[in-house]
Design a protein around this motif. Structure first.
Motif, PDB file in Angstrom:
ATOM      1  N   ILE A  96       0.854  -1.178   0.000  1.00 30.12           N
ATOM      2  CA  ILE A  96       0.000   0.000   0.000  1.00 30.12           C
ATOM      3  C   ILE A  96       0.895   1.235   0.000  1.00 30.12           C
ATOM      4  O   ILE A  96       1.833   1.327   0.791  1.00 30.12           O
ATOM      5  CB  ILE A  96      -0.915   0.024   1.238  1.00 30.12           C
ATOM      6  CG1 ILE A  96      -1.848  -1.195   1.245  1.00 30.12           C
ATOM      7  CG2 ILE A  96      -1.726   1.310   1.284  1.00 30.12           C
ATOM      8  CD1 ILE A  96      -2.598  -1.373   2.553  1.00 30.12           C
TER       9      ILE A  96
ATOM     10  N   LEU B 287      -3.447   5.797   4.909  1.00 32.56           N
ATOM     11  CA  LEU B 287      -2.583   4.630   5.111  1.00 32.56           C
ATOM     12  C   LEU B 287      -3.113   3.669   6.182  1.00 32.56           C
ATOM     13  O   LEU B 287      -3.246   2.462   5.914  1.00 32.56           O
ATOM     14  CB  LEU B 287      -1.171   5.103   5.469  1.00 32.56           C
ATOM     15  CG  LEU B 287      -0.057   4.072   5.292  1.00 32.56           C
ATOM     16  CD1 LEU B 287       0.155   3.728   3.830  1.00 32.56           C
ATOM     17  CD2 LEU B 287       1.246   4.610   5.894  1.00 32.56           C
TER      18      LEU B 287
ATOM     19  N   GLN C 243      -4.519  -0.174   5.490  1.00 31.71           N
ATOM     20  CA  GLN C 243      -3.767  -1.253   6.117  1.00 31.71           C
ATOM     21  C   GLN C 243      -4.664  -2.102   7.013  1.00 31.71           C
ATOM     22  O   GLN C 243      -4.578  -3.343   6.999  1.00 31.71           O
ATOM     23  CB  GLN C 243      -2.608  -0.680   6.937  1.00 31.71           C
ATOM     24  CG  GLN C 243      -1.696  -1.747   7.538  1.00 31.71           C
ATOM     25  CD  GLN C 243      -0.498  -1.142   8.258  1.00 31.71           C
ATOM     26  OE1 GLN C 243      -0.494   0.034   8.610  1.00 31.71           O
ATOM     27  NE2 GLN C 243       0.522  -1.943   8.473  1.00 31.71           N
TER      28      GLN C 243
ATOM     29  N   ALA D 121       2.481  -1.241   4.471  1.00 26.69           N
ATOM     30  CA  ALA D 121       1.877   0.064   4.207  1.00 26.69           C
ATOM     31  C   ALA D 121       2.968   1.129   4.272  1.00 26.69           C
ATOM     32  O   ALA D 121       3.478   1.445   5.352  1.00 26.69           O
ATOM     33  CB  ALA D 121       0.775   0.352   5.223  1.00 26.69           C
TER      34      ALA D 121
END
Length: 702
Positions: free
Chosen positions: A622, A629, A633, A648
């Motif tokens: 990611i 974020l 995640q 992430a």
């Protein structure tokens, strides 16, 4: 602790950092640490070496020390006839592994601690050995002093026989360390290894009390991990392995209710002396509690049983409260003994508990933990053992579960406050790199699953401590105490620390940690890998020469360093597109195939690498801004998915990324890349699309 208060005797152990060795610094025995000085004295004086191996939380080590090593008459015999060397098996697992194997070959039975071995002064091969020897004859064992005289006499009169025996022992060790190919049904890596391990675990299962043996009963948490993974693999197939899942959950429930778990203060003891998990050997080890924390956290994620969350959180809280040093690293052990008695810190009498609790608190506590039953510890004391779970307590007293939970939680909190006033067991405050690596992993897993940033922060503190204190000149050191870091690190130190960092990176990205992990891997491959035959030696190329250089494959008290190394290298090989890592993992599996075919479930850590070889892990990368974020995640990590790795990485991070990571570029506010094996999907630019892809993955057949 068994150290003498009399300081009229001082030996060479007084300068050591190991608390276990320092416990013996005032013995009248002329103890030496393992090292060139002691070995030179043995050669020059032509005296056999009496090698004594133990650790600070070992009850029978303390008993033998008090009976024999503190006794001036016995010490005089030891000093006259032998060069005496004390070893802390936690600081020197290399020596312990070698001489435990030698003991097993010589005596045809398993060893243990204290380990007592008699070595030749020149080659350092053992010619006689045992474990605990009493001061006077008992337990069908001769008196230790008699053993000393007989061994010394045998050495003087049978040199040729001893030389021949040592040569045979060297051949036996070499044979033991050489993989056997006789009877090998295949030379390919097959799912049958996973199926065989699953069947073997069930064959050893205790249907009533859980676990995988009779007394003494050890947790064998790698079995639980194997069963969870097997269930996950089969979950969407025609016949999901529900039976295997229930074996795992029943064992976890029985341990969580049992006396091996500290219901008052959290954390687990080493093992149970009975098959019911009732009375433990009361020592608490960091290396046990790390996999306990990992396993109960993942069990809660998989089964959502509240007991597992409670156990995981209280275990993590115990670690942070009692085992983390102000410098950040984690201490090693709590002793089984306090005030010279094993278990004294942990046990109660009903009268004592009644004096601390109101009747409305005492009655359900007594019913759950057996205070209304006969004493279960040495006739006059009660160790808390969960005869009933909380649901059964609520039913018994016809009260809502929330009310019972509140009462029991309050009662246990009051017992904790009272117990804190007691004299605590001794704590071994050396900091071991390998065990810290295990706890970094465990706290990262628990922190991610339960959303506990304090656990993740504690893991970061440990990692920073290791990097600042135990990483010197591009190499790890194994142990730290009182400002001194020393001893070359072993395979486990590198493998467990790499795995810990790899797990922590899946909680939050840190470029510095990522770079440090890659440095560690380069040393692992350069120093420990057997480039010719595959696998990893326990000691590095620049380690001192010992009578053997072992390549341990089987899980023991700790997971196999070879298994952990192969698994993390395989996963990083896929993540970074690094063929060298993938080849090293595959060669390790290849060298272990004969051993795994002979006894699959004794190699569960290696079977994780086999699983990844057969079913390459799913990688999710990611790239997002700070706002999106954590949300993206969390969507990837809410379910139990051991074959899914999610990283992430903030949009602003570009430096130091390599392999697949470097190709996963930021695109707007958030984007996800899903890769499996050697192929990646198109970038996913919306959270609903990511959730749809994850749902499809959960339903696919592996």
């Amino acid at each position: 602790m068994s150290a003498m208060s009399d300081t009229s005797h001082t030996n060479a152990l007084v300068h050591e950092t190991s608390p276990y060795l320092r416990q013996h610094a005032n013995n009248p025995v002329h103890w030496h640490p393992w090292g060139e000085e002691a070995l030179r004295l043995a050669r020059e004086q032509d005296k056999p070496i009496l090698l004594s191996v133990g650790y600070s939380a070992c009850h029978w080590c303390h008993v033998m020390a008090h009976e024999s090593f503190e006794d001036t008459t016995t010490a005089q015999v030891m000093n006259e006839l032998f060069i005496n060397i004390k070893v802390d098996r936690e600081e020197r697992p290399d020596l312990d592994k070698i001489y435990q194997m030698a003991h097993q070959i010589l005596t045809r039975r398993a060893g243990g601690w204290p380990l007592t071995m008699f070595l030749t002064p020149d080659t350092h091969y053992p010619f006689f050995g045992g474990t605990y020897f009493p001061k006077e004859p008992r337990f069908n064992l001769p008196a230790f002093k008699d053993i000393l005289y007989r061994v010394a006499e045998f050495y003087r009169q049978n040199r040729a026989t001893i030389t021949e025996q040592c040569q045979q022992l060297a051949q036996a060790i070499d044979y033991h360390e050489t993989p056997r190919t006789e009877g090998l049904t295949t030379n390919t890596i097959s799912p049958e290894l996973l199926n065989t391990a699953r069947q073997q675990i069930e064959q050893s299962f205790d249907n009533e009390w859980g676990g995988f043996s009779k007394a003494p009963k050890f947790p064998h948490l790698t079995n639980i991990e194997r069963l969870f993974h097997h269930y996950h693999i089969t979950a969407h197939q025609e016949n999901p392995d529900e039976d295997g899942l229930q074996i795992a959950l029943h064992t976890l429930t029985r341990m969580a209710l049992g006396g091996i778990y500290d219901h008052v203060g959290g954390g687990f003891c080493r093992y149970s002396v009975d098959e019911y998990w009732m009375i433990p050997h009361f020592e608490k080890m960091l290396y046990d509690n790390a996999p306990f924390l990992t396993t109960y956290s993942e069990a809660w994620q998989l089964a959502k049983i509240p007991l597992y969350k409670q156990v995981a959180l209280t275990t993590a809280d115990w670690v942070l409260r009692e085992m983390q040093s102000p410098e950040g690293g984690f201490y090693s052990t709590l002793d089984a003994d306090s005030e010279g008695e094993e278990g004294k810190f942990y046990v109660w009498t009903p009268e004592e508990v009644k004096g601390l609790l109101s009747p409305e608190l005492y009655t359900p506590l007594a019913y759950q933990f057996g205070l209304n039953r006969p004493a279960n510890f040495e006739e006059h004391y009660w160790h808390l053992f969960g005869w009933h779970d909380r649901e059964a307590v609520a039913e018994k007293f016809n009260l809502p579960l929330d009310e019972i939970n509140a009462r029991l939680d309050k009662a246990l909190a009051l017992l904790f406050q009272a117990r804190e006033q007691r004299i605590h067991p001794g704590r071994d405050e050396k900091i071991l790199t390998a065990w810290n690596g295990m706890m970094i992993k465990a706290l990262a897993v628990a922190g991610r699953i339960f959303g506990r940033t304090d656990y993740i922060h504690a893991a970061e503190q440990s990692l920073n401590f290791i990097r600042n204190t135990l990483w010197k000149n591009g190499r790890l050191l194994a142990t730290y105490k009182d400002g001194k870091a020393h001893l070359n690190a072993y395979l486990d130190d590198y493998a467990f620390l790499i795995e810990g960092i790899f797990t922590l990176l899946q909680c939050r990205w840190n470029n510095s940690d990522y770079s440090f992990m890659l440095e560690l891997i380069e040393v692992l491959l350069a120093e420990f890998e057997d480039k010719e035959k595959g696998g990893f030696f326990f000691t590095g190329k620049h380690h001192e020469n010992l009578i053997a250089r072992l390549k341990p494959l089987m899980d023991e008290a700790l997971p196999s360093g070879n298994g952990v190394a192969a698994t993390v290298l395989g996963r990083l090989g896929h993540l970074l597109g690094n063929d060298e890592y993938l080849r090293a993992a595959a060669r390790t599996i290849d060298i272990a195939l004969p051993a795994m075919e002979q006894l699959a479930y004794a190699h569960n850590s290696l079977l994780l690498a086999v699983e990844d070889y057969l079913f390459p892990p799913q990688l999710i990368i990611i790239r997002a801004d700070a706002k999106h974020l954590p949300i993206w995640q969390a969507a990837c990590q809410q379910d139990y998915a051991p074959q899914r790795l999610c990283f992430a990485i903030p949009n602003h991070t570009n430096d130091s990324l390599t392999g697949v990571l470097a190709n996963c570029h930021p695109q707007g506010e958030a984007v996800a890349y899903i890769c499996q094996g050697y192929q990646c999907s198109a970038p996913i630019r919306s959270l609903p699309a990511l959730e749809k892809a994850l749902l499809a993955d959960n339903e696919r057949v592996m």
